[in-house]
Design a protein around this motif. Structure first.
Motif, PDB file in Angstrom:
ATOM      1  N   ARG A  17       0.840  -1.210   0.000  1.00 21.79           N
ATOM      2  CA  ARG A  17       0.000   0.000   0.000  1.00 21.79           C
ATOM      3  C   ARG A  17       0.875   1.260   0.000  1.00 21.79           C
ATOM      4  O   ARG A  17       0.641   2.187  -0.766  1.00 21.79           O
ATOM      5  N   VAL A  20       2.496   1.716  -3.380  1.00 22.69           N
ATOM      6  CA  VAL A  20       1.544   2.142  -4.409  1.00 22.69           C
ATOM      7  C   VAL A  20       1.179   3.616  -4.207  1.00 22.69           C
ATOM      8  O   VAL A  20       1.031   4.367  -5.184  1.00 22.69           O
ATOM      9  N   ASP A  21       1.098   4.060  -2.961  1.00 22.48           N
ATOM     10  CA  ASP A  21       0.856   5.496  -2.699  1.00 22.48           C
ATOM     11  C   ASP A  21       1.971   6.326  -3.332  1.00 22.48           C
ATOM     12  O   ASP A  21       1.716   7.371  -3.938  1.00 22.48           O
ATOM     13  N   LEU A  23       3.883   5.439  -5.870  1.00 19.10           N
ATOM     14  CA  LEU A  23       3.752   5.370  -7.340  1.00 19.10           C
ATOM     15  C   LEU A  23       2.646   6.308  -7.825  1.00 19.10           C
ATOM     16  O   LEU A  23       2.810   7.021  -8.810  1.00 19.10           O
ATOM     17  N   ARG A  24       1.522   6.333  -7.090  1.00 17.59           N
ATOM     18  CA  ARG A  24       0.398   7.215  -7.474  1.00 17.59           C
ATOM     19  C   ARG A  24       0.804   8.680  -7.407  1.00 17.59           C
ATOM     20  O   ARG A  24       0.333   9.503  -8.190  1.00 17.59           O
ATOM     21  N   ASN A  42       4.875   4.756 -12.196  1.00 19.06           N
ATOM     22  CA  ASN A  42       3.562   4.574 -12.809  1.00 19.06           C
ATOM     23  C   ASN A  42       3.706   4.723 -14.330  1.00 19.06           C
ATOM     24  O   ASN A  42       4.045   5.805 -14.827  1.00 19.06           O
ATOM     25  N   LEU A 130       2.027  -5.066  -6.720  1.00 19.21           N
ATOM     26  CA  LEU A 130       2.134  -3.610  -6.960  1.00 19.21           C
ATOM     27  C   LEU A 130       1.297  -3.192  -8.167  1.00 19.21           C
ATOM     28  O   LEU A 130       0.545  -2.214  -8.113  1.00 19.21           O
ATOM     29  N   ILE A 131       1.437  -3.936  -9.263  1.00 20.59           N
ATOM     30  CA  ILE A 131       0.744  -3.565 -10.506  1.00 20.59           C
ATOM     31  C   ILE A 131      -0.770  -3.674 -10.315  1.00 20.59           C
ATOM     32  O   ILE A 131      -1.530  -2.780 -10.690  1.00 20.59           O
ATOM     33  N   SER A 133      -2.508  -3.524  -7.605  1.00 16.22           N
ATOM     34  CA  SER A 133      -3.042  -2.529  -6.692  1.00 16.22           C
ATOM     35  C   SER A 133      -2.978  -1.117  -7.295  1.00 16.22           C
ATOM     36  O   SER A 133      -3.853  -0.287  -7.047  1.00 16.22           O
ATOM     37  N   LEU A 134      -1.975  -0.860  -8.140  1.00 13.01           N
ATOM     38  CA  LEU A 134      -1.885   0.446  -8.811  1.00 13.01           C
ATOM     39  C   LEU A 134      -2.971   0.581  -9.879  1.00 13.01           C
ATOM     40  O   LEU A 134      -3.489   1.672 -10.128  1.00 13.01           O
ATOM     41  N   CYS A 136      -2.480   0.111 -13.022  1.00 13.67           N
ATOM     42  CA  CYS A 136      -1.805   0.620 -14.220  1.00 13.67           C
ATOM     43  C   CYS A 136      -0.505  -0.152 -14.381  1.00 13.67           C
ATOM     44  O   CYS A 136       0.048  -0.599 -13.379  1.00 13.67           O
ATOM     45  N   ILE A 138       3.444  -0.859 -14.618  1.00 14.53           N
ATOM     46  CA  ILE A 138       4.605  -0.174 -14.037  1.00 14.53           C
ATOM     47  C   ILE A 138       5.728  -0.197 -15.070  1.00 14.53           C
ATOM     48  O   ILE A 138       6.109  -1.269 -15.568  1.00 14.53           O
TER      49      ILE A 138
END
Ligand code: AMP
Ligand code: MG
Length: 325
Positions: A17, A20-21, A23-24, A42, A130-131, A133-134, A136, A138
């Motif tokens: 989490r 991913v924050d 990356l966002r 991202n 990661l992917i 949850s994102l 999108c 990576i």
């Protein structure tokens, strides 16, 4: 930089989490994959992807691979033909990257302004989490400074590019230790742009066709193949076991790595000898070996060239490039 250690098979949800924050928010996260550690942003965020080039010192004309968590995601970003679809069915997830005609939605920084885009679906649970949850892809190249040996453990990432990364996720040592096979399936003929974790023999057997060897002009379409790569700070010299006339000269002690006991003349003493019991282990260990030999202060590295078969082909490619050949 923040560092997190997690179990590869059961990645900590809080760590995923937090990553991913980042990356966002347009930041950079380094993570393990089955091939080597990746430095991810991202893949839908052009500005974030540009940071990867800065962090690595990567030439702007060397495109990145989009990492996806299921084959269908590729359809949003590329024109997927039937050959590509069957390669995905057979080899995704795994160490195979497919180059396909890009759709306009792909940021220019990912493709380095080419008309094609590269995809890989890793099988490693950390990037997959990661992917997913994102939501999108990576974009991620290897997490080393450009030109250096690829990192196959988190410490190598931190030593090389740690200062420019927001989060490093440590999931242990990479299984394969060598980058993915890159295959261009965007046109009529399929061809290999970079040998890697999935062998040419396996791909040819599956496709039932010989993969054409690209003319040098075509290789230029994969800019990554133009640059000196994978090199430690000391010279790498290559030993062919079958060549019994080969001798080496080194200004100081040397380090040896290979599959056989060293059996050559060198004018200087051996400081470190690493013998692998299989070509797979040699591939898994090559980059870490380069780094450890550099650290203990050898003046040069003598490495045995493996047979060009299976993973041996990719390993030989990396050795040749590290030697600047
Ligand atoms: P790296 O991620 O650093 O291991 O490098 C990725 C490799 O894939 C490099 O050799 C790139 O040149 C190659 N690559 C990525 N995208 C493309 C593309 N669209 N066309 C051709 N080669 C590509
Ligand atoms: Mg790389």
């Amino acid at each position: 930089m923040r560092y997190f250690l997690t179990d590869k098979w059961n990645p900590d949800k809080n760590i995923i989490r937090e990553a991913v924050d980042v990356l966002r928010a347009g930041g950079l996260v380094a993570f393990p994959t089955e091939t080597v550690y990746g430095l991810g942003a991202n893949g839908c965020d052009d500005k974030a992807v540009r940071k990867i080039f800065e962090a690595k010192g990567r030439p702007a004309d060397n495109p990145l691979i989009l990492h996806i968590s299921n084959p269908a995601e590729a359809e949003d970003f590329a024109h997927v033909n039937s050959r590509a679809r069957s390669l995905m069915d057979r080899f995704f997830p795994g160490a195979l990257t497919l180059v396909l005609p890009a759709k306009p939605i792909v940021p220019c920084s990912v493709t380095a302004n080419l008309k094609t885009v590269a995809f890989r679906m890793p099988y490693h649970p950390i990037p997959l989490a990661l992917i997913e949850s994102l939501g999108c892809p990576i974009a991620a190249p290897s997490a080393n400074r450009s030109g250096r040996p690829s990192p196959t453990d988190a410490q190598a990432v931190i030593q090389d590019a740690g200062a420019n990364i927001d989060i490093v996720i440590d999931g242990g040592i990479c299984d394969i230790g060598i980058e993915s096979t890159v295959i261009d399936v965007s046109g009529k003929n399929a061809f290999i742009l970079r040998p890697g974790g999935v062998s040419r023999e396996l791909i040819e057997e599956f496709l039932g066709e010989k993969l054409v060897t690209p003319a040098s002009e075509m290789m230029k379409a994969s800019p990554g193949t133009r640059y000196k790569h994978y090199a430690p700070r000391v010279p790498v010299l290559l030993w062919e076991k079958m060549n019994d006339k080969q001798t080496f000269s080194c200004n100081g002690s040397y380090g040896y790595m290979g599959l056989s006991q060293p059996d050559f003349y060198c004018n200087s003493p051996c400081m470190e000898k690493i013998i692998f019991n299989s070509v797979e282990n040699y591939a898994r260990g090559i980059f870490a070996c380069f780094r450890s030999m550099e650290k203990i202060g050898v003046s040069c590295i003598i490495a045995e060239t493996p047979n060009e078969h299976g993973i041996g082909r990719a390993l030989k490619d990396r050795l040749l490039r590290a030697a600047g050949l």
